[in-house]
Design an enzyme around this catalytic site. Structure first.
Site, mmCIF file in Angstrom:
data_model
loop_
_atom_site.group_PDB
_atom_site.id
_atom_site.type_symbol
_atom_site.label_atom_id
_atom_site.label_comp_id
_atom_site.label_asym_id
_atom_site.label_seq_id
_atom_site.Cartn_x
_atom_site.Cartn_y
_atom_site.Cartn_z
ATOM 1 N N LYS A 104 0.882 -1.176 0.000
ATOM 2 C CA LYS A 104 0.000 0.000 0.000
ATOM 3 C C LYS A 104 0.907 1.209 0.000
ATOM 4 O O LYS A 104 1.612 1.484 0.978
ATOM 5 C CB LYS A 104 -0.909 0.005 1.233
ATOM 6 C CG LYS A 104 -1.847 1.195 1.214
ATOM 7 C CD LYS A 104 -2.807 1.245 2.390
ATOM 8 C CE LYS A 104 -3.587 2.553 2.301
ATOM 9 N NZ LYS A 104 -3.720 3.201 3.608
ATOM 10 N N GLY A 165 -8.234 9.303 9.348
ATOM 11 C CA GLY A 165 -8.468 9.481 10.774
ATOM 12 C C GLY A 165 -9.473 10.557 11.110
ATOM 13 O O GLY A 165 -9.659 10.899 12.265
ATOM 14 N N ALA A 191 -9.763 5.574 3.973
ATOM 15 C CA ALA A 191 -9.603 6.779 4.788
ATOM 16 C C ALA A 191 -10.868 7.614 4.853
ATOM 17 O O ALA A 191 -11.476 7.916 3.832
ATOM 18 C CB ALA A 191 -8.462 7.655 4.282
ATOM 19 N N GLY A 192 -11.226 7.969 6.055
ATOM 20 C CA GLY A 192 -12.302 8.924 6.257
ATOM 21 C C GLY A 192 -13.632 8.317 6.658
ATOM 22 O O GLY A 192 -14.501 9.014 7.186
ATOM 23 N N ASN A 213 -9.788 1.719 9.294
ATOM 24 C CA ASN A 213 -8.981 1.494 10.487
ATOM 25 C C ASN A 213 -9.452 2.321 11.679
ATOM 26 O O ASN A 213 -9.975 1.783 12.648
ATOM 27 C CB ASN A 213 -7.502 1.780 10.182
ATOM 28 C CG ASN A 213 -6.611 1.486 11.362
ATOM 29 O OD1 ASN A 213 -6.945 0.639 12.194
ATOM 30 N ND2 ASN A 213 -5.490 2.179 11.472
ATOM 31 N N SER A 214 -9.309 3.654 11.587
ATOM 32 C CA SER A 214 -9.628 4.495 12.750
ATOM 33 C C SER A 214 -11.052 4.289 13.249
ATOM 34 O O SER A 214 -11.293 4.281 14.462
ATOM 35 C CB SER A 214 -9.457 5.978 12.398
ATOM 36 O OG SER A 214 -8.122 6.264 12.092
#
Lengths: 263, 263, 263, 263
Positions: A104, A165, A191-192, A213-214
């Site tokens: 990645k 994040g 992301a996001g 993830n976050s």
């Protein structure tokens, strides 16, 4: 539905997760399992530097079942990213994934929003493709850049929904739609995403997979949120294939109510 | 998570569906099963008048497992709705649900958008509560009206997300949030949901349940969409309980990347 | 464009403002002038009780030019609102507006979000219409309630964009569109507008006028924001009449670029 | 408020327009005047090829007052764009603007959405800056690309709100905010704005200027829409400087209503 296929390898799950930001290794382990994911991204530099939460990663997950996706987080330039990608390949070998050439690609000079550099990303991607990597580049949702990366031989394109994040959800819908429309490679929204509804929405638009993830790691109950994200990704995919009802200003009466009420 | 409890009766599923607008009885049957729902709403007047798709409803579903929610669709006034509610109770008895006193109250004078009348709805609700019904009123998302209905003894309140059959998604979020915040009875978001992401979103806001019909019946593949909605409702509920990550303008770095790259 | 006409009286400006929440009388005066408004709403009970900022209101504005719109803020029931409306008529007379029978009807039992009660509002409206008032009721954006009020003889309907004083912008667009489509009386969007873009948006949808108070009074520079709101209301109205371009997925090429570049 | 300053030249108006897509030269002339704009962009290749509506452009506008912004529409590569930019400079000279070195840089290989190429745009920008041009590049809303272009010496950055000619409004808000936050050069939001409310919104976010063409040219009444856009741009700018009220979940009571109603 056919399986997700990236660089010749097939996966049943369309949800990818990461290992960062968890409160404990145990929470991470439970969340990865609850997510049902088959791909977990790992920050090579955090492993190299034994960053908190990245010790003992070799033992923490079942690398016989989970495909590692080394990422180049922390790299500000194409050169750094290329070097770290090579380290990632070594890391994968150490985990017993001899044929794992995935990376990645993150080239992130921006210290605040962690937004990727389109120029450096394309340069690094070209180099890594030459070196035989399956490159999964993290990019802003720019359809023309996505096209360049696809033409350069990347295995997927990973446009961001919103800054990493941030949990802001799909802030780049219009561009993501165009990216999906134009792509010959799988599109992974990365992301996001902060909520399952947003995960489902990305899949409904036709994204092939998600990386989250976050939203899992920072939820109050991470394993539960991981499960919710799993259901949402499935749900959105099924809906995409099922074909939504048309949006209408008002209902089209299909079975008119008429006649007298029979008392 | 505790079960959904309405008027003393508990349900495992938080997704309700309907029987209207399907292309065939078979598709309706498969969709109801795929949705995992335990409550199905039925338009009393359509059954009474043998409207297309409403013949043989007694045999079409397993009323030993599915709780019927008779609705007063097609009623323009409180008086009509009260009469039709009584018919609905008889209908339930004929199906073997002796103790079923539920009614989905719809008072809809509006021929185009099928929007409910707040005044007539409250009048009918007061009467039906007196007569021992468990009243589930369909309303515009007006928090003060919701409060009146709760105080009148309604079993739930069912605010609309958008006009019935429009598939426009959550157009009344701000008001639905306030309704949920203020309510002591379960809040069922009804009408307007077109996609699983929207179903998940309503549950993430804290709705107790959803009623979805057109989005399933009018999907290209209805049983698949029913399954997607089931997953989405579960997903949103789990996420609501799990506690979302905070929305941020940008990531809070939790494990800084530092040190030299080790080659 | 024809003028705004309410209860037989015509106005050039389509922006109404209020007198509350300002930091000083001077700021209020300058803002009212900068807004170009011809209608200013005044809380009768705040004047009666000499609430801060409401002393000397008779002298503060030029009531020869500004039409006072007494409002029933602070009334929880229809009865209270009717009484306060009558006081408002007296107040208008004291200011020299002998023929001013306008009242902005607010029936607000909700102490937190200050949302209006649909039932009490309709009751009070019916009574006030009987007493010869030109009634401008503040309501949640419920198209059926709007219809009831119009049929009861109200001079306008004033649906809220979002809770009073929230500055959240147009949270009720779908319902406001339907209200506008169905109405024979002027629709005044009231409450919740925080920015000029939101004011313009409401006018573009076809609203006949706006009432904006907090967004001006609580701006850092109130008179400047008042001017901005004036421009925005005009802008949105002109655009509504001018007819917007169609929304398209992409441009329709109108003048193709062809031929060779002439060097 | 200080004036808009681009490459050392100051402008009072913050709204730029174009000449394409109008139904007639007269409508274009009236719209340009109604818009109050001081900068008009012109497609060099359309003038060179005498495309419909581009004959007689020298006479059509008052080039003593209007600053021409030649654009490289129709160029697919950096090389083409550089050549067309040079032609544009000649065109400006022929119109009597000897010192006009402005060029709106468009490198657009995408035939459908007309999205700009980030790589080609940066290359062309670097070359044109070397040749002494004041470069105003049209880009997707990518903050890292914007930074590269600023560092390459561009006079502004022109991120798109949505695809050219789509009228979809601000689809890239999150990225435009970051671009504005990071920029040392003026940010001109270009493409996609369809309504005055959207123009105002872009200015409220802190954009320095707007370029709007299709929304005016394709409106039913173009000169009226031009005037509406002028008011909206002013309104948004004034609001940006005035400082908006805080967004709140509900009103903060500033002047409580208490005491008895005095009858």
């Amino acid at each position: 539905d056919s399986l997700l296929k990236i660089a010749g390898k097939t996966f049943q799950s369309r949800l990818m997760t990461g290992t960062g930001k968890y409160r404990s290794i145990e929470e991470m382990q439970q969340s990865v399992i609850a997510s049902g994911c088959e791909i977990v991204t790992v920050a090579v530099r955090r492993v190299q530097t034994n960053a908190p939460g990245h010790e003992g990663l070799a033992e923490a997950l079942d690398w016989g079942k989970i495909w590692m996706l080394p990422n180049t987080a922390g790299c500000k330039t194409a050169e750094e990213a290329v070097r770290v990608a090579r380290l990632g390949r070594e890391m994968a070998k150490l985990l017993g994934q001899e044929d794992n050439n995935f990376v990645k690609l993150e080239v992130i000079p921006d210290p605040k929003y962690l937004l990727p550099d389109p120029i450096g990303t394309l340069q690094a991607a070209e180099q890594l493709v030459k070196e035989g990597f399956a490159v999964l580049p993290y990019i802003n949702a720019d359809p023309m850049l996505a096209k360049h990366l696809e033409e350069a031989g990347c295995a997927t394109v990973m446009p961001l929904a919103a800054p990493i994040g941030s949990g802001q959800g799909l802030q780049t819908i219009a561009n993501i739609k165009i990216i999906i429309e134009n792509a010959q490679v799988p599109i992974v929204v990365d992301a996001g995403i902060g909520l399952p509804s947003e995960a489902a929405q990305a899949m409904e638009l036709g994204a092939d997979a998600l990386l989250i993830n976050s939203a899992i790691a920072l939820a109050q109950n991470s394993p539960a949120m991981a499960q919710a994200m799993k259901l949402a990704a499935n749900s959105g995919r099924i809906a995409y294939l099922a074909g939504r009802m048309p949006i209408q200003s008002h209902a089209i009466a299909s079975s008119p109510v008429s006649g007298r009420i029979n008392e």
